[in-house]
Write an enzyme that holds these catalytic residues in place. Structure first.
Site, PDB file in Angstrom:
ATOM      1  N   LYS A  69      -7.585   7.679 -24.734  1.00 53.22           N
ATOM      2  CA  LYS A  69      -7.409   6.225 -24.617  1.00 53.22           C
ATOM      3  C   LYS A  69      -5.914   5.993 -24.823  1.00 53.22           C
ATOM      4  O   LYS A  69      -5.440   5.838 -25.945  1.00 53.22           O
ATOM      5  CB  LYS A  69      -8.247   5.519 -25.688  1.00 53.22           C
ATOM      6  CG  LYS A  69      -8.645   4.074 -25.381  1.00 53.22           C
ATOM      7  CD  LYS A  69      -7.513   3.144 -25.040  1.00 53.22           C
ATOM      8  CE  LYS A  69      -6.730   2.655 -26.229  1.00 53.22           C
ATOM      9  NZ  LYS A  69      -5.483   1.928 -25.834  1.00 53.22           N
ATOM     10  N   SER A 127       0.839   2.516 -34.949  1.00 59.85           N
ATOM     11  CA  SER A 127       1.383   1.831 -36.128  1.00 59.85           C
ATOM     12  C   SER A 127       0.472   2.050 -37.345  1.00 59.85           C
ATOM     13  O   SER A 127      -0.723   2.329 -37.199  1.00 59.85           O
ATOM     14  CB  SER A 127       1.528   0.339 -35.821  1.00 59.85           C
ATOM     15  OG  SER A 127       0.268  -0.177 -35.452  1.00 59.85           O
ATOM     16  N   CYS A 130       9.268   7.250 -33.455  1.00 57.10           N
ATOM     17  CA  CYS A 130       8.798   7.319 -34.841  1.00 57.10           C
ATOM     18  C   CYS A 130       9.692   8.225 -35.669  1.00 57.10           C
ATOM     19  O   CYS A 130       9.633   8.229 -36.883  1.00 57.10           O
ATOM     20  CB  CYS A 130       7.360   7.810 -34.894  1.00 57.10           C
ATOM     21  SG  CYS A 130       7.221   9.518 -34.423  1.00 57.10           S
ATOM     22  N   GLU A 167      -2.159   0.776 -23.456  1.00 56.80           N
ATOM     23  CA  GLU A 167      -2.343  -0.073 -22.275  1.00 56.80           C
ATOM     24  C   GLU A 167      -1.004  -0.543 -21.709  1.00 56.80           C
ATOM     25  O   GLU A 167      -0.945  -1.166 -20.664  1.00 56.80           O
ATOM     26  CB  GLU A 167      -3.259  -1.265 -22.600  1.00 56.80           C
ATOM     27  CG  GLU A 167      -2.803  -2.200 -23.708  1.00 56.80           C
ATOM     28  CD  GLU A 167      -3.198  -1.729 -25.117  1.00 56.80           C
ATOM     29  OE1 GLU A 167      -3.067  -0.515 -25.400  1.00 56.80           O
ATOM     30  OE2 GLU A 167      -3.595  -2.585 -25.926  1.00 56.80           O
ATOM     31  N   ARG A 168       0.110  -0.246 -22.443  1.00 51.41           N
ATOM     32  CA  ARG A 168       1.412  -0.715 -21.941  1.00 51.41           C
ATOM     33  C   ARG A 168       2.015   0.224 -20.903  1.00 51.41           C
ATOM     34  O   ARG A 168       2.784  -0.203 -20.060  1.00 51.41           O
ATOM     35  CB  ARG A 168       2.384  -0.875 -23.104  1.00 51.41           C
ATOM     36  CG  ARG A 168       1.902  -1.968 -24.024  1.00 51.41           C
ATOM     37  CD  ARG A 168       2.868  -2.230 -25.133  1.00 51.41           C
ATOM     38  NE  ARG A 168       2.135  -2.820 -26.230  1.00 51.41           N
ATOM     39  CZ  ARG A 168       2.323  -2.542 -27.502  1.00 51.41           C
ATOM     40  NH1 ARG A 168       3.249  -1.692 -27.856  1.00 51.41           N
ATOM     41  NH2 ARG A 168       1.610  -3.131 -28.426  1.00 51.41           N
ATOM     42  N   PHE A 186       2.495   3.657 -27.128  1.00 55.39           N
ATOM     43  CA  PHE A 186       3.268   3.461 -25.893  1.00 55.39           C
ATOM     44  C   PHE A 186       4.542   4.302 -25.855  1.00 55.39           C
ATOM     45  O   PHE A 186       5.086   4.557 -24.784  1.00 55.39           O
ATOM     46  CB  PHE A 186       3.639   1.972 -25.743  1.00 55.39           C
ATOM     47  CG  PHE A 186       4.833   1.572 -26.558  1.00 55.39           C
ATOM     48  CD1 PHE A 186       6.120   1.762 -26.054  1.00 55.39           C
ATOM     49  CD2 PHE A 186       4.704   1.065 -27.849  1.00 55.39           C
ATOM     50  CE1 PHE A 186       7.232   1.422 -26.811  1.00 55.39           C
ATOM     51  CE2 PHE A 186       5.817   0.731 -28.601  1.00 55.39           C
ATOM     52  CZ  PHE A 186       7.083   0.916 -28.083  1.00 55.39           C
ATOM     53  N   GLU A 205       9.081  -1.487 -40.656  1.00 54.08           N
ATOM     54  CA  GLU A 205       9.533  -0.771 -39.462  1.00 54.08           C
ATOM     55  C   GLU A 205       9.937  -1.797 -38.399  1.00 54.08           C
ATOM     56  O   GLU A 205       9.157  -2.681 -38.058  1.00 54.08           O
ATOM     57  CB  GLU A 205       8.378   0.087 -38.935  1.00 54.08           C
ATOM     58  CG  GLU A 205       8.748   0.932 -37.734  1.00 54.08           C
ATOM     59  CD  GLU A 205       7.585   1.778 -37.218  1.00 54.08           C
ATOM     60  OE1 GLU A 205       6.448   1.264 -37.119  1.00 54.08           O
ATOM     61  OE2 GLU A 205       7.817   2.953 -36.889  1.00 54.08           O
TER      62      GLU A 205
END
Ligand code: NAD
Length: 499
Positions: free
Chosen positions: A173, A226, A281, A176-177, A149, A384
């Site tokens: 893909k 992640s 990140c 979805e957020r 996201f 994290e």
């Protein structure tokens, strides 16, 4: 409320699974759209048509493919404001930051305009008597990208641009957020001249991801997200014989030497620790001052800077430093880490827990936090957090600071602030981390270099973008050719020596 779609065969296509996920406006907390979650059957249909479309696209000469990329870059610039607004509305980051997200993807598209050069093969004239040998780079076929996201424009472009420039069909893909910008990118690719079906956007969750991993016609998978999911996808994709590169989470340390310019180091830490609400990140989440005097000086300079940060919605002007977190769940998780840090005995020297923004009480905002005297055993150090929380770990010596970064399980990025070239060189040579900054807090490589972390921040042996992407998205075929001389020599039963 808007129902979003997939992007199949050159146009938006409604979801057919009956499953949806809510897409929020993180600044207000409102649900602003629903995104369809594809079934395995929908994914499979997208792969089938991508496979058919890839044949013509793979046979298109590389320069024509590069021209699509050239036009795509023009269209991205044309629509920059529109894309940035859609991005900020779903993600929450500020408008200048959203433009940076798009720009860093655009630069990879620019790099891919050089595909004809990057795809050139190798040729050995007269490798043996009358024999020529040549290697060519051919596309894999249908490949897929599964993206996070936090960079909904940049990371899809890091994946799809090189894949397409190499002649593959690509299934994206996205997260979805925040799926709107990936859909807009697909429309721009189409407008730029990409044939129908060569780029498909399939929205979804684990069901769509697993269908990608199990589909026999998906030849390669690129993932960013992640670490637990990166490890899972790498294992399952590799076990199915697919090429895979999966990039995971991070805990980036910035070492501050006693000779560093403390104002510069404090400014760098504030930008790198709290920019994008820490949802990067490559964010710095651990400051490692060397020596107590350095630590005291640094913390003293950090506190007023952090207390001055302006947190707000992207609509509140260009002086907003960072916006909300992406979901209520993310906010809860980050605040949970703050409580844990206090329980574990770290000093919370800037406490953002009471942060409230009038008129945006339901938004997912989290005030900035600074911990001092964090130690190795604490969860806030080991894990994290992915929020506006910076931890200070006091190191006794340079070797101690280096050991902290070396021993951590993540190895995405790191930085050192010093005026001493010898220390900086030693650090860059010895550190076991993929991307290193010397007086640069967020050392994200440009498009023509490659991006990738070490240790549990990256699985697979090639990096993203730069020349590595052209290796990842192609396979090498080597041809040994001899044209008949007119003499019939009969069969040969031993390996021919080429001399
Ligand atoms: P995430 O792992 O939750 O999701 C990433 C993708 O995986 C999404 O498309 C999601 O739909 C899918 N996914 C989630 N759970 C899944 C499951 N159980 N099975 C299959 N697929 C699943 O990550 P996120 O929260 O979207 O992104 C933040 C994370 O990404 C952070 O850890 C951050 O450090 C990392 N990240 C890494 C890099 C890098 O280059 N190393 C870059 C950006 C972000």
């Amino acid at each position: 409320m808007e129902d979003l779609s997939h992007f199949i065969d050159g146009k938006r296509a409604a979801g057919r699974s009956g499953r949806f996920a809510d897409v929020f406006n993180p600044a207000t907390g409102e649900v602003q759209a629903r995104v369809p979650l594809a079934s395995a059957a929908e994914l499979s249909a997208a792969v089938e048509s991508a496979k058919a479309a890839q044949i013509g696209w793979g046979a298109t000469n590389p320069q024509r493919r590069a021209r699509v990329m050239m036009e795509f870059v023009r269209l991205l610039n044309r629509d920059m404001d529109k894309l940035a607004e859609a991005l900020s509305r779903e993600h929450g980051k500020t408008l200048p930051d959203a433009k940076g997200d798009i720009q860093r993807g655009l630069e990879v598209a620019e790099f891919c305009i050089g595909a004809p050069h990057l795809l050139k093969g190798e040729f050995s004239d007269s490798a043996g008597p009358g024999i020529d040998m040549y290697s060519m780079r051919q596309p894999l076929g249908v490949v897929a990208g599964i993206t996070p996201f936090n960079f909904p424009a940049m990371i899809p472009m890091w994946k799809m641009c090189p894949a397409l420039a190499c002649g593959n069909a690509f299934i994206l893909k996205p997260s979805e957020r925040d799926p709107s910008v990936p859909l807009m990118l697909a429309e721009l690719m189409q407008e730029a001249g990409l044939p129908n079906g060569v780029l498909q956007v399939v929205n979804g969750d684990k069901e769509a991801v697993d269908a990608i991993l199990d589909h026999p016609d998906v030849m390669g998978v690129g993932f960013v997200g992640s670490t637990p999911i990166a490890a899972y996808i790498y294992e399952r994709a590799s076990a199915a014989g697919k090429r895979a590169q999966c990039f995971g989470g991070a805990k980036n340390h910035m070492i501050v030497m006693p000779d560093a310019d403390m104002d510069q180091a404090a400014d760098a830490l504030v930008g790198a620790g709290y920019g994008a609400a820490g949802e990067r990140c490559m964010a710095i989440s651990v400051a490692v001052p060397v020596g107590d005097a350095t630590a005291d000086a640094l913390v003293e300079k950090l506190i007023p800077r952090i207390e001055k940060l302006k947190v707000g919605p992207y609509t509140a002007g260009t002086d907003v430093d960072y916006g909300p977190l992406v979901t209520a769940e993310a906010k809860k998780r980050v605040l949970g880490y703050v409580e844990k840090g206090i329980e574990e005995g770290a000093d919370l020297v800037v406490d953002g827990r009471d942060f409230q923004l009038q008129g945006y009480e339901d938004g997912f905002f989290v005030g900035p936090h600074l911990f001092d005297r964090v130690t190795r055993d604490m969860a806030i150090y080991r894990e994290e957090i992915f929020g506006p929380v910076l931890s200070t770990v006091r190191a006794a010596t340079y070797e101690d600071a280096l050991a902290h970064a070396m021993d951590h399980e993540y190895g995405n990025g790191t930085a050192i602030f010093t005026r001493d070239g010898d220390t900086a060189r030693d650090f860059a040579n010895r550190i076991n981390i993929g991307m290193v900054g010397i007086n640069v807090p967020i050392p994200v490589p440009l498009a023509y270099h490659t991006f990738g972390g070490w240790k549990r921040s990256g699985f697979g042996d090639l990096n993203q973008h730069g020349p590595d992407a052209f290796r990842f998205y192609t396979r090498t075929k080597t041809v040994t050719a001899r044209w008949p001389s007119g003499l019939k020599e009969g069969g040969e039963f031993h390996f021919k020596q080429m001399d």
